[in-house]
Write a protein that holds these residues in place. Structure first.
Motif, PDB file in Angstrom:
ATOM      1  N   LEU A  69       0.830  -1.209   0.000  1.00 38.22           N
ATOM      2  CA  LEU A  69       0.000   0.000   0.000  1.00 38.22           C
ATOM      3  C   LEU A  69       0.867   1.263   0.000  1.00 38.22           C
ATOM      4  N   ARG A  70       1.934   1.228   0.779  1.00 39.96           N
ATOM      5  CA  ARG A  70       2.828   2.400   0.822  1.00 39.96           C
ATOM      6  C   ARG A  70       3.518   2.599  -0.516  1.00 39.96           C
ATOM      7  N   ALA A  71       3.880   1.487  -1.149  1.00 45.49           N
ATOM      8  CA  ALA A  71       4.540   1.579  -2.443  1.00 45.49           C
ATOM      9  C   ALA A  71       3.598   2.137  -3.511  1.00 45.49           C
ATOM     10  N   ARG A  72       2.303   2.202  -3.161  1.00 45.19           N
ATOM     11  CA  ARG A  72       1.351   2.815  -4.088  1.00 45.19           C
ATOM     12  C   ARG A  72       1.029   4.251  -3.671  1.00 45.19           C
ATOM     13  N   GLY A  73       1.703   4.735  -2.627  1.00 48.83           N
ATOM     14  CA  GLY A  73       1.554   6.146  -2.274  1.00 48.83           C
ATOM     15  C   GLY A  73       0.739   6.419  -1.029  1.00 48.83           C
ATOM     16  N   LEU A  74       0.168   5.368  -0.406  1.00 46.82           N
ATOM     17  CA  LEU A  74      -0.602   5.603   0.818  1.00 46.82           C
ATOM     18  C   LEU A  74       0.357   5.766   1.997  1.00 46.82           C
ATOM     19  N   GLY A  75       0.096   6.758   2.837  1.00 52.95           N
ATOM     20  CA  GLY A  75       0.940   6.972   4.009  1.00 52.95           C
ATOM     21  C   GLY A  75       0.817   5.810   4.979  1.00 52.95           C
ATOM     22  N   LEU A  76       1.799   5.677   5.860  1.00 48.00           N
ATOM     23  CA  LEU A  76       1.824   4.552   6.793  1.00 48.00           C
ATOM     24  C   LEU A  76       0.527   4.453   7.598  1.00 48.00           C
ATOM     25  N   GLN A 101      -2.402   5.716   6.971  1.00 43.96           N
ATOM     26  CA  GLN A 101      -3.557   5.395   6.124  1.00 43.96           C
ATOM     27  C   GLN A 101      -3.526   3.918   5.724  1.00 43.96           C
TER      28      GLN A 101
END
Lengths: 450, 253
Positions: free
Chosen positions: A395-402, A404
């Motif tokens: 999810l983070r690698a797709r731009g979501l913050g930790l 979130q």
């Protein structure tokens, strides 16, 4: 106000109820027997198996007095966050007492009764009162459970829902129980009683919702459900008590042939919460679902005890409980399944899954199977885990913050239980509450139309 | 766009990358080839910000900024995209939700307005057609129950929607049948532009028939032992990785 010992406070409450809450002789007698049982049993300690992981000493050591009628404005303020917009008819209780102006049951089908228990008990003998007298404490025994005995000893108000045979109630019936503590914050208690008597082939959805103002109080509630043959009953219990409140609730369900019962117990609030759900499958072909979702953080404790008693053949039961625990929160899940010797072809499935978000969160989970029949299918499973690190990274690698990403995963974990909630306004509200309660949640909906 | 200098990385104390030097300019496609265990996927993971890998020496700059200082989400918002070798199944989170959240994070970061559900769907539908992706896939939980090919296609679909500046494809070809390989490659090729760069990590030359690289690097034992044009991939295919290990020994000597 004088300082009372807890036991004296209960005795005072019992006296007050006896003096001020009129009831037929049978109920007066029931209260008296219940108070004797409560006195003999005392508040449970962790020496009892059923309370091994749930220490209610903070409750036992507090002299709760019966909640007095609340000041109007305060009551309104405490009630407002709990009203469910878009949910149909309902009764509101503040400090254990029915509040007629805040209730509306005008839109129900003919023959359906949604009444204040106090009103029923105070009335002259009639069909409704007779039914209530015959059903009260028929499922919820006072012999062994101290809190149920105490509730029965102090029985004075609550809700009576009667649905005649072959009647479908489309709109959910909402029962709202709010505690509005006194301004000084003295500990108060309520003992609501709910009785649902659902006729053959009738259909109804009932939502019990519990909440209150932010100071210590005790809600000790007992619900009895009697479902006739082929009745369909969906029961929702939302525990949104204040974070300094204690909630002890027991639900006793008796199901006749081919009845279909489902329960959804959602616990979001309360310092110590104990939910007991006991279902007796007392006819062939019964379908019983007990689902639960609990969220706890800080030093809160949530205990769900379920008992499903397969007394007759060809019944099925499904149980799915899920918990999310953060901080130093603790949870208990105990799922007992009893299959009587005659209950062949029983199909029972039980699952408890817990997500621990911190090192110090803790769950004690235990299945208890007592199977006396030999041709049955019973499965149980429990999983306890942390958030999936691979999924977080994805999810983070797709731009979501930790934060979130964490919130998305927690929400997804709880989501399949929310999806079982068929009343949309409730599901939406829980969705929002869940998001608001999650650590650092970004908000937003998880469904995209397309 | 991407400057990797003397990059050393280890996982659980074991050195895997032992001095990678790599320079990728905008508009270029670089292929990173190498046998199993050579460090290809580690390189991809380090560039994306996977925390299990510890960078012990060297530097990586991306558009002049220190990439290694950035959190994984910051890299993604800055336009770095990793197409995972093993896309993670996330039950309970639908694909459309993730994609919309991801896209809006990128847009917010760029100072662009967030897309509402309608505009998002319009954009997504167009990209789905290009990649022959069934609409149904949007409503399904992320990667859950997807076939190997569907997972890889979903990665490329995400890439097509997010429009990264630097795409890193980690073994995107593994497990793909020829049709899926064509679709995936077409998706990648459609993204090629003078502003973008692509790093294709692969074990086999096959993918490079469809995504033709400008530069091919061969990785062995944590170092780039040979770089060349697209013909290098063919040579490798012909001679096998054993040949490269011979080269590696010479380089090491």
């Amino acid at each position: 106000m004088t300082t009372l010992a807890p036991a004296d406070a209960c005795a005072d409450a019992f006296e007050a109820v006896r003096r001020t809450a009129p009831a037929p002789d049978s109920v007066v007698d029931l209260r008296r027997r219940a108070f004797e049982r409560f006195t003999a049993l005392g508040v449970p300690t962790t020496r009892l198996e059923a309370w091994r992981f749930t220490n209610v000493a903070p409750i036992a050591s507090t002299a709760f007095t019966l909640a007095a009628p609340a000041e109007r404005e305060a009551a309104k303020a405490d009630t407002a966050p709990h009203a469910l917009p878009g949910v149909g008819a309902g009764l509101t209780f503040v400090n254990g007492r029915y509040v007629a102006p805040a209730s509306d049951v005008s839109a129900l089908p003919a023959g359906v009764e949604v009444l204040s228990l106090a009103d029923v008990l105070a009335a002259d003998a009639n069909d409704t009162r007779t039914a209530v007298e015959s059903h009260l404490a028929s499922g919820a025994g006072i012999e062994n459970e101290a809190f149920t005995a105490l509730n029965t000893a102090l029985l004075h108000d609550g809700a009576v829902v009667r649905v005649p045979a072959n009647t479908v109630v489309e709109e959910p019936i909402q029962l709202l129980f709010i505690t509005s503590p006194p301004p000084g914050g003295e500990p108060v208690m309520t003992h609501p009683r709910v009785l649902l008597v659902i006729g053959e082939n009738a259909q109804v959805r009932v939502v019990e919702s519990y909440g209150g103002g932010d100071s210590p109080y005790l809600t000790n509630t007992v619900t009895e459900v009697i479902a006739g043959p082929s009745a369909v009953v969906d029961h929702y219990k939302l525990v949104r008590e204040s974070l300094s409140a204690y909630h002890i609730g027991a639900m006793h369900v008796r199901l006749s042939r081919a009845a279909n019962f489902s329960s959804h117990a959602v616990t979001l609030g309360g310092a110590i919460v104990r939910n007991d759900a006991l279902a007796l499958l007392d006819g062939e072909g019964v379908e019983c679902t007990l689902n639960g979702l609990y969220l706890a953080n800080g030093r809160r404790l949530v205990d769900n005890h379920t008992t499903i008693h397969h007394a007759q053949p060809h019944c099925s039961s499904h149980e799915l409980y899920k918990g999310v625990l953060d901080g130093e929160a603790r949870a208990v899940f105990n799922g007992k399944i009893i299959v009587a010797i005659d209950a062949q072809k029983t199909d029972a499935k039980q699952t408890n899954k817990a997500l621990l978000l911190s090192e110090d969160a803790q769950i004690n989970t235990k299945p208890e199977l007592e199977i006396f029949a030999d041709d049955v299918k019973c499965t149980h499973g429990a999983t306890v885990g942390q958030l999936d690190e691979d999924a977080l990274f994805y999810l983070r690698a797709r731009g979501l913050g930790l934060e979130q990403a964490r919130s998305v995963l927690i929400h997804a974990f709880a989501g399949d239980l929310l999806n079982h909630i068929a009343i949309e306004p409730i599901r939406d509200q829980l969705d929002e509450l869940l998001l608001a309660q999650l650590p650092g949640s970004g908000g937003g909906s998880f469904h995209v139309e397309g | 766009m991407l400057e990797v200098t003397n990059l050393h990385a280890s996982v659980a104390g074991r050195g895997i990358l032992r001095g990678i030097d790599l320079s990728v300019k905008a508009g270029e496609v670089h292929a990173i080839m190498g046998p199993n265990g050579s460090g290809k996927s580690t390189l991809a993971a380090v560039l994306a910000g996977r925390e299990e890998y510890e960078v012990t020496a060297g530097s990586v700059t991306y558009d002049g900024r220190d990439l290694l200082e950035m959190e994984p989400e910051e890299r993604a918002r800055e336009g770095v995209f990793l197409a995972f070798q093993y896309p993670v199944e996330i039950p309970g989170v639908n694909n459309a939700y993730l994609l919309k959240a991801a896209l809006n994070e990128v847009r917010k970061h760029r100072g662009e307005p967030e897309l509402d559900a309608m505009d998002f769907m319009a954009l997504v539908k167009e990209r789905m057609q290009v990649l022959h992706i069934d609409q149904d896939l949007l409503k399904r939980p992320v990667n859950e129950g997807f076939s190997g090919g569907e997972k890889k296609r979903n990665e490329i679909f995400q890439m097509a929607v997010l429009e990264p500046q630097l795409a890193i494809m980690d073994e995107t070809d593994s497990g793909l049948d020829i049709d899926a390989l064509r679709t995936v490659s077409a998706g990648v090729n459609a993204m090629r532009s003078p502003e973008r760069a692509t790093l294709v990590v692969t074990h086999y030359q096959r993918l490079l028939n469809y995504i033709v690289p400008d530069v091919v690097h061969v990785l062995s034992n944590g170092r780039i032992v040979k770089s060349g044009g697209k013909d290098l991939a063919l040579e490798l295919e012909e001679k096998g990785y054993g040949w490269i290990e011979g080269v590696a020994e010479q380089v090491g000597a």
